[in-house]
Design a protein around this motif. Structure first.
Motif, PDB file in Angstrom:
ATOM      1  N   ASN A  80       0.812  -1.223   0.000  1.00  0.00           N
ATOM      2  CA  ASN A  80       0.000   0.000   0.000  1.00  0.00           C
ATOM      3  C   ASN A  80       0.837   1.261   0.000  1.00  0.00           C
ATOM      4  N   ASP A  81       2.167   1.109  -0.061  1.00  0.00           N
ATOM      5  CA  ASP A  81       3.048   2.260   0.145  1.00  0.00           C
ATOM      6  C   ASP A  81       4.177   2.232  -0.881  1.00  0.00           C
ATOM      7  N   ALA A  82       4.221   3.228  -1.747  1.00  0.00           N
ATOM      8  CA  ALA A  82       5.267   3.283  -2.775  1.00  0.00           C
ATOM      9  C   ALA A  82       6.651   3.407  -2.159  1.00  0.00           C
ATOM     10  N   SER A  83       6.771   4.026  -0.989  1.00  0.00           N
ATOM     11  CA  SER A  83       8.089   4.166  -0.372  1.00  0.00           C
ATOM     12  C   SER A  83       8.608   2.822   0.125  1.00  0.00           C
ATOM     13  N   LEU A  84       7.712   1.931   0.544  1.00  0.00           N
ATOM     14  CA  LEU A  84       8.143   0.588   0.927  1.00  0.00           C
ATOM     15  C   LEU A  84       8.629  -0.180  -0.299  1.00  0.00           C
ATOM     16  N   ALA A  85       7.891  -0.067  -1.416  1.00  0.00           N
ATOM     17  CA  ALA A  85       8.334  -0.722  -2.653  1.00  0.00           C
ATOM     18  C   ALA A  85       9.696  -0.184  -3.073  1.00  0.00           C
ATOM     19  N   ALA A  86       9.893   1.130  -2.954  1.00  0.00           N
ATOM     20  CA  ALA A  86      11.166   1.732  -3.337  1.00  0.00           C
ATOM     21  C   ALA A  86      12.304   1.240  -2.458  1.00  0.00           C
ATOM     22  N   ALA A  87      12.000   0.882  -1.215  1.00  0.00           N
ATOM     23  CA  ALA A  87      13.035   0.417  -0.291  1.00  0.00           C
ATOM     24  C   ALA A  87      13.667  -0.894  -0.752  1.00  0.00           C
ATOM     25  N   THR A  88      13.017  -1.619  -1.652  1.00  0.00           N
ATOM     26  CA  THR A  88      13.606  -2.857  -2.169  1.00  0.00           C
ATOM     27  C   THR A  88      14.780  -2.572  -3.104  1.00  0.00           C
ATOM     28  N   GLY A  89      14.795  -1.379  -3.702  1.00  0.00           N
ATOM     29  CA  GLY A  89      15.805  -1.075  -4.694  1.00  0.00           C
ATOM     30  C   GLY A  89      15.585  -1.773  -6.018  1.00  0.00           C
ATOM     31  N   LEU A  90      14.436  -2.384  -6.199  1.00  0.00           N
ATOM     32  CA  LEU A  90      14.129  -3.085  -7.450  1.00  0.00           C
ATOM     33  C   LEU A  90      13.619  -2.092  -8.492  1.00  0.00           C
ATOM     34  N   PRO A  91      13.857  -2.366  -9.772  1.00  0.00           N
ATOM     35  CA  PRO A  91      13.478  -1.413 -10.831  1.00  0.00           C
ATOM     36  C   PRO A  91      12.005  -1.511 -11.209  1.00  0.00           C
TER      37      PRO A  91
END
Length: 372
Positions: free
Chosen positions: A337-348
């Motif tokens: 539910n959170d784009a910042s959590l997805a970004a924390a993966t470092g995945l493209p």
């Protein structure tokens, strides 16, 4: 409504997933699939209603739209509801209930509207009303137009009938099926879920690969409707026969031992234990399966659901590090539910699609890959 008569069938799904369900309905050969808010409409008769409940993975309910008329006040609603051929739809020996919704209409009292329709049916047919009845008639009044439907599913269709054990915050099966579809999964490649909980993504993927019908293990409300043909229903259930076992394999892991046992039990009840493997392990111990690359799909914890958000960044970061290091060539689908959590993966990740309601929380599907 006669056995061969066609009418509109409304396939309900989570808002945000209408296009994916529309694609599934088209692929399954349903007539004139059309995206609308909250679902998809198709055209057909009662056999198509049965088949939709049995075969569609992404629908949460199947509503047969049996009547439509204008109603400007309660007396008019009562009068026109009595003209519906209830005897062709409902059995007089089984109870029913009515749910009503009103929007932008001169009839605004939902309970009063439901009571008028209940009275019309009871007096026209002789059937009794019960709040616990499995048969539910839905009257939706919008802009003074009343659409009357019968819920042919009963329990929501994500309840496949073979998943008894669940873990915390489980992914619903119909949502999992559509997220797999959006990731391009067609059953021909392996799937890994490194936070599998009770195994929904893994089991759903294995069923798709094996060609198993999602509604094969349960019963439906339409079995209690007038005109239901049990012999024709059995033939539909048996149609298609057995298929060769899938070539791909499907893997789930979780740090929670109870979740892994639940996943194994659920896979066994679903008949896919032979193609699935569940292992208790942490993200850092995740290894890539032998064979060709496929899809990693995961529904990690997220803030407001399990745990506090600030404590989740290290988890997402660890997931991304492991996938980048070990899963070259694999695609990734991540639900959060959170784009910042997805970004924390470092995945493209590409920009996500629109939000999808999951248990009252708006989530998004982030996709990446193949990873290099």
């Amino acid at each position: 409504m006669t056995a061969g008569e066609e009418f509109e069938i409304f396939l309900v799904t989570a808002p945000g997933l209408e296009a994916a369900l529309c694609a599934e309905a088209r692929e399954r050969g349903f007539k004139a699939p059309t995206r609308v808010k909250g679902g998809v409409t198709v055209t057909g008769g009662w056999p198509e209603v049965w088949r939709a409940n049995l075969e569609l993975r992404g629908a949460s309910r199947v509503l047969a739209r049996i009547a439509e008329f204008r109603a400007l006040h309660l007396a008019q609603l009562d009068k026109r509801a009595r003209k519906v051929p209830w005897g062709e739809i409902l059995r007089r020996d089984l109870p029913f209930r009515v749910e009503a919704s009103c929007k932008h209409s001169r009839i605004y009292h939902q309970r009063a509207a439901a009571q008028r329709v209940e009275t019309a049916i009871r007096e026209a047919l002789g059937a009794s009303v019960s709040p616990e009845a499995e048969i539910c008639i839905k009257a939706r009044i919008e802009d003074d137009l009343c659409t009357v439907s019968v819920d042919t599913s009963g329990e929501t269709l994500h309840k496949r009938g073979h998943k008894e054990a669940v873990a915390k915050a489980p992914m619903r099966e119909n949502l999992a099926a559509l997220f797999l579809r959006l990731c391009g999964f067609d059953g021909s490649e392996p799937v890994v879920d490194p936070m599998c909980g009770s195994g929904t993504f893994v089991i759903e993927a294995a069923e798709i690969a094996a060609g198993l019908k999602p509604g094969r293990s349960r019963r439906f409300a339409f079995e209690q409707l007038a005109g239901f043909d049990a012999a024709a229903w059995r033939r539909l259930q048996e149609k298609g026969g057995s298929q060769p076992p899938p070539a791909a394999r499907f893997f789930g892991s979780d740090r929670d031992a109870g979740a892994i046992q639940a996943a194994r039990d659920n896979a066994a009840r679903a008949g896919v234990a032979g193609w699935t493997e569940f292992r208790q392990q942490t993200i850092s111990d995740l290894t890539v399966p032998e064979g060709p690359p496929g899809l990693v799909i995961v529904n990690p914890p997220y803030g407001g659901r399990i745990g506090e958000r600030k404590r989740l960044y290290p988890l997402y970061n660890a997931l991304g590090q492991v996938l980048r290091a070990r899963f070259a060539g694999w695609r990734v689908g991540l639900v959060t539910n959170d784009a910042s959590l997805a970004a924390a993966t470092g995945l493209p990740f590409a920009p996500p699609g629109g939000p999808v309601s999951h248990g009252g929380i708006s989530v998004m599907l982030f996709q990446a890959g193949p990873l290099s």
